[in-house]
Design a protein around this motif. Sequence first.
Motif, mmCIF file in Angstrom:
data_model
loop_
_atom_site.group_PDB
_atom_site.id
_atom_site.type_symbol
_atom_site.label_atom_id
_atom_site.label_comp_id
_atom_site.label_asym_id
_atom_site.label_seq_id
_atom_site.Cartn_x
_atom_site.Cartn_y
_atom_site.Cartn_z
ATOM 1 N N LYS A 1 -2.998 114.719 -0.679
ATOM 2 C CA LYS A 1 -1.920 115.633 -0.288
ATOM 3 C C LYS A 1 -2.447 117.055 -0.071
ATOM 4 C CE LYS A 1 1.346 112.592 -0.218
ATOM 5 N NZ LYS A 1 2.008 112.245 1.049
ATOM 6 N N GLY B 1 13.257 105.727 1.543
ATOM 7 C CA GLY B 1 13.152 107.052 0.922
ATOM 8 C C GLY B 1 13.247 108.228 1.878
ATOM 9 N N VAL C 1 3.867 115.262 5.546
ATOM 10 C CA VAL C 1 4.444 115.260 4.202
ATOM 11 C C VAL C 1 3.325 115.397 3.170
ATOM 12 C CG1 VAL C 1 5.978 114.066 2.600
ATOM 13 C CG2 VAL C 1 6.231 113.692 5.061
ATOM 14 N N ALA C 2 3.280 116.546 2.498
ATOM 15 C CA ALA C 2 2.334 116.720 1.387
ATOM 16 C C ALA C 2 3.089 116.442 0.093
ATOM 17 C CB ALA C 2 1.732 118.127 1.415
ATOM 18 N N SER C 3 2.900 117.256 -0.912
ATOM 19 C CA SER C 3 3.548 117.036 -2.219
ATOM 20 C C SER C 3 3.273 118.261 -3.082
ATOM 21 C CB SER C 3 2.934 115.796 -2.883
ATOM 22 O OG SER C 3 3.247 115.762 -4.259
ATOM 23 N N SER D 1 8.750 118.292 -4.331
ATOM 24 C CA SER D 1 8.501 117.907 -5.727
ATOM 25 C C SER D 1 9.123 116.524 -5.910
ATOM 26 C CB SER D 1 9.106 118.936 -6.677
ATOM 27 O OG SER D 1 10.483 119.051 -6.421
ATOM 28 N N TYR E 1 -4.346 111.122 -5.475
ATOM 29 C CA TYR E 1 -3.113 111.503 -4.770
ATOM 30 C C TYR E 1 -3.159 112.987 -4.402
ATOM 31 C CZ TYR E 1 1.923 111.821 -3.824
ATOM 32 O OH TYR E 1 3.152 112.022 -3.215
ATOM 33 N N MET F 1 5.428 99.032 6.634
ATOM 34 C CA MET F 1 4.944 97.708 6.242
ATOM 35 C C MET F 1 6.065 96.867 5.643
ATOM 36 S SD MET F 1 1.259 98.489 4.598
ATOM 37 C CE MET F 1 0.892 96.781 4.257
ATOM 38 N N ASN F 2 7.185 97.511 5.328
ATOM 39 C CA ASN F 2 8.289 96.794 4.695
ATOM 40 C C ASN F 2 9.243 96.256 5.769
ATOM 41 O OD1 ASN F 2 10.681 96.072 3.327
ATOM 42 N ND2 ASN F 2 10.086 97.365 1.597
ATOM 43 N N CYS G 1 3.898 98.096 10.813
ATOM 44 C CA CYS G 1 2.657 98.836 11.070
ATOM 45 C C CYS G 1 2.021 99.220 9.749
ATOM 46 C CB CYS G 1 2.981 100.098 11.892
ATOM 47 S SG CYS G 1 1.558 101.176 12.167
ATOM 48 N N ASP G 2 0.714 99.026 9.664
ATOM 49 C CA ASP G 2 -0.056 99.478 8.502
ATOM 50 C C ASP G 2 -0.864 100.693 8.948
ATOM 51 O OD1 ASP G 2 -1.843 99.960 6.479
ATOM 52 O OD2 ASP G 2 -2.642 97.911 6.393
ATOM 53 N N VAL G 3 -0.504 101.876 8.440
ATOM 54 C CA VAL G 3 -1.164 103.096 8.937
ATOM 55 C C VAL G 3 -2.620 103.220 8.481
ATOM 56 C CG1 VAL G 3 0.992 104.412 9.197
ATOM 57 C CG2 VAL G 3 -0.315 104.587 7.051
ATOM 58 N N SER G 4 -3.049 102.338 7.564
ATOM 59 C CA SER G 4 -4.458 102.376 7.181
ATOM 60 C C SER G 4 -5.315 101.536 8.133
ATOM 61 C CB SER G 4 -4.640 101.907 5.732
ATOM 62 O OG SER G 4 -4.326 100.542 5.627
HETATM 63 N N1 LIG Z 1 9.633 110.860 -3.742
HETATM 64 C C1 LIG Z 1 8.930 111.889 -4.190
HETATM 65 O O1 LIG Z 1 9.197 112.403 -5.287
HETATM 66 C C2 LIG Z 1 7.816 112.473 -3.361
HETATM 67 C C3 LIG Z 1 7.290 113.702 -3.761
HETATM 68 C C4 LIG Z 1 6.270 114.265 -3.021
HETATM 69 C C5 LIG Z 1 5.791 113.626 -1.889
HETATM 70 N N2 LIG Z 1 6.315 112.428 -1.524
HETATM 71 C C6 LIG Z 1 5.771 111.799 -0.307
HETATM 72 O O2 LIG Z 1 6.829 111.476 0.559
HETATM 73 C C7 LIG Z 1 6.441 110.383 1.388
HETATM 74 C C8 LIG Z 1 7.549 109.343 1.376
HETATM 75 O O3 LIG Z 1 7.599 108.752 0.085
HETATM 76 P P1 LIG Z 1 8.961 108.243 -0.567
HETATM 77 O O4 LIG Z 1 9.172 108.999 -1.801
HETATM 78 O O5 LIG Z 1 10.024 108.189 0.452
HETATM 79 O O6 LIG Z 1 8.496 106.775 -1.021
HETATM 80 P P2 LIG Z 1 9.006 105.335 -0.587
HETATM 81 O O7 LIG Z 1 8.156 104.407 -1.372
HETATM 82 O O8 LIG Z 1 10.486 105.232 -0.720
HETATM 83 O O9 LIG Z 1 8.630 105.262 0.966
HETATM 84 C C9 LIG Z 1 7.296 105.159 1.411
HETATM 85 C C10 LIG Z 1 7.247 104.165 2.567
HETATM 86 O O10 LIG Z 1 5.903 104.117 3.042
HETATM 87 C C11 LIG Z 1 5.637 102.772 3.386
HETATM 88 N N3 LIG Z 1 4.195 102.516 3.390
HETATM 89 C C12 LIG Z 1 3.359 102.453 2.316
HETATM 90 N N4 LIG Z 1 2.121 102.147 2.725
HETATM 91 C C13 LIG Z 1 2.172 102.025 4.085
HETATM 92 C C14 LIG Z 1 1.213 101.721 5.076
HETATM 93 N N5 LIG Z 1 -0.067 101.454 4.758
HETATM 94 N N6 LIG Z 1 1.615 101.685 6.361
HETATM 95 C C15 LIG Z 1 2.908 101.923 6.704
HETATM 96 N N7 LIG Z 1 3.854 102.209 5.800
HETATM 97 C C16 LIG Z 1 3.492 102.246 4.510
HETATM 98 C C17 LIG Z 1 6.356 101.946 2.331
HETATM 99 O O11 LIG Z 1 6.573 100.610 2.742
HETATM 100 C C18 LIG Z 1 7.648 102.743 2.164
HETATM 101 O O12 LIG Z 1 8.660 102.251 3.018
HETATM 102 C C19 LIG Z 1 5.095 109.894 0.836
HETATM 103 O O13 LIG Z 1 4.059 110.422 1.629
HETATM 104 C C20 LIG Z 1 5.053 110.488 -0.552
HETATM 105 O O14 LIG Z 1 3.731 110.675 -0.999
HETATM 106 C C21 LIG Z 1 7.318 111.841 -2.226
#
Ligand SMILES: NC(=O)c1ccc[n+]([C@@H]2O[C@H](COP(=O)([O-])OP(=O)(O)OC[C@H]3O[C@@H](n4cnc5c(N)ncnc54)[C@H](O)[C@@H]3O)[C@@H](O)[C@H]2O)c1
Length: 263
Positions: A172, A16, A153-155, A199, A168, A37-38, A59-62
């Motif tokens: 954020k 993403g 990255v917020a939201s 968004s 959530y 983690m993927n 890596c697991d960021v938690s």
């Molecule tokens: N897509 C949207 O509409 C949107 C909107 C607002 C904010 N965001 C934020 O953008 C960021 C990216 O999200 P995205 O939309 O690309 O989603 P996504 O699911 O495509 O990517 C998120 C990635 O985070 C990884 N991840 C999850 N938990 C993890 C962990 N504990 N340790 C390491 N990696 C981990 C997942 O494996 C995944 O590859 C997130 O913080 C999300 O909250 C997304």
Amino acid sequence: MKIAGRTFVVSGGASGLGRACVRDICAAGGNAMILDMNDELGTALATELGPSTAQFLPCDVSDTASIASAVAATVAWTAQTGKPLGGIIPAAGVGHPGLILDKQLRPVPLESVDFVLSINLRGTLDLVRQLLPHLAATEPEGADGERGVVVMVASAAAFEGQMGQVAYAASKGAVASMTLPMARDLSRFGIRVVTVAPSMFESNMTAHMSDKVRTGLKKAMEFPPRAGQPEEFSSLVRHALENVMLNGVVIRLDGATRMPSKL
Ligand SMILES: NC(=O)c1ccc[n+]([C@@H]2O[C@H](COP(=O)([O-])OP(=O)(O)OC[C@H]3O[C@@H](n4cnc5c(N)ncnc54)[C@H](O)[C@@H]3O)[C@@H](O)[C@H]2O)c1
């Protein structure tokens, strides 16, 4: 900050929005350390970009120990390539919706709140925290003596969380709130902090939304009436990395969308 010749750490970089940042950084001549983690997606992206520009580390960021070993490996890689650390993009995140109180009068389980906060908030803060000593130890660059940039990255949910987004939105909103104090703390080191609040963007997180939800979301949008593309997100992140005057600010990236209570 010049991207070329520097190394940037991107959590959630396998998919993403994070993946688009990784591709953009490498296209601009930088190196990217992908933390995720993927395994499957992370390995595929690192293979696509080549080992001299991109590396993947599970890596697991938690998990603070998992971050510590990723940081040690990143520092070793920068020593080997001669491309010092230039920035941190903590993009790992999870949605995990849940009403604070459901129709059966059951409050949201605390485990579900902890899960979201431990990745979106604690994971963001911990990754930045553990990398900062290394970023602050790099040689300052240019007339301003810049050492690095943190782009969080917020939201839109930080401002208009929808029903079911209490945890959530808390995570954020906290990321948005950290931006200015973190920038103030780091200014003496020549490190900037910028947060992007998107968004709805196309990614794995939003791929499984029903048509009903997508149509409802479009009604909340002004222009353009569509989800953002990951490349539109990464182009703003690239600008935030490059423009030294951007600091201590949360930038909405939403086409004037204002989320309603429910769809
Ligand atoms: N897509 C949207 O509409 C949107 C909107 C607002 C904010 N965001 C934020 O953008 C960021 C990216 O999200 P995205 O939309 O690309 O989603 P996504 O699911 O495509 O990517 C998120 C990635 O985070 C990884 N991840 C999850 N938990 C993890 C962990 N504990 N340790 C390491 N990696 C981990 C997942 O494996 C995944 O590859 C997130 O913080 C999300 O909250 C997304």
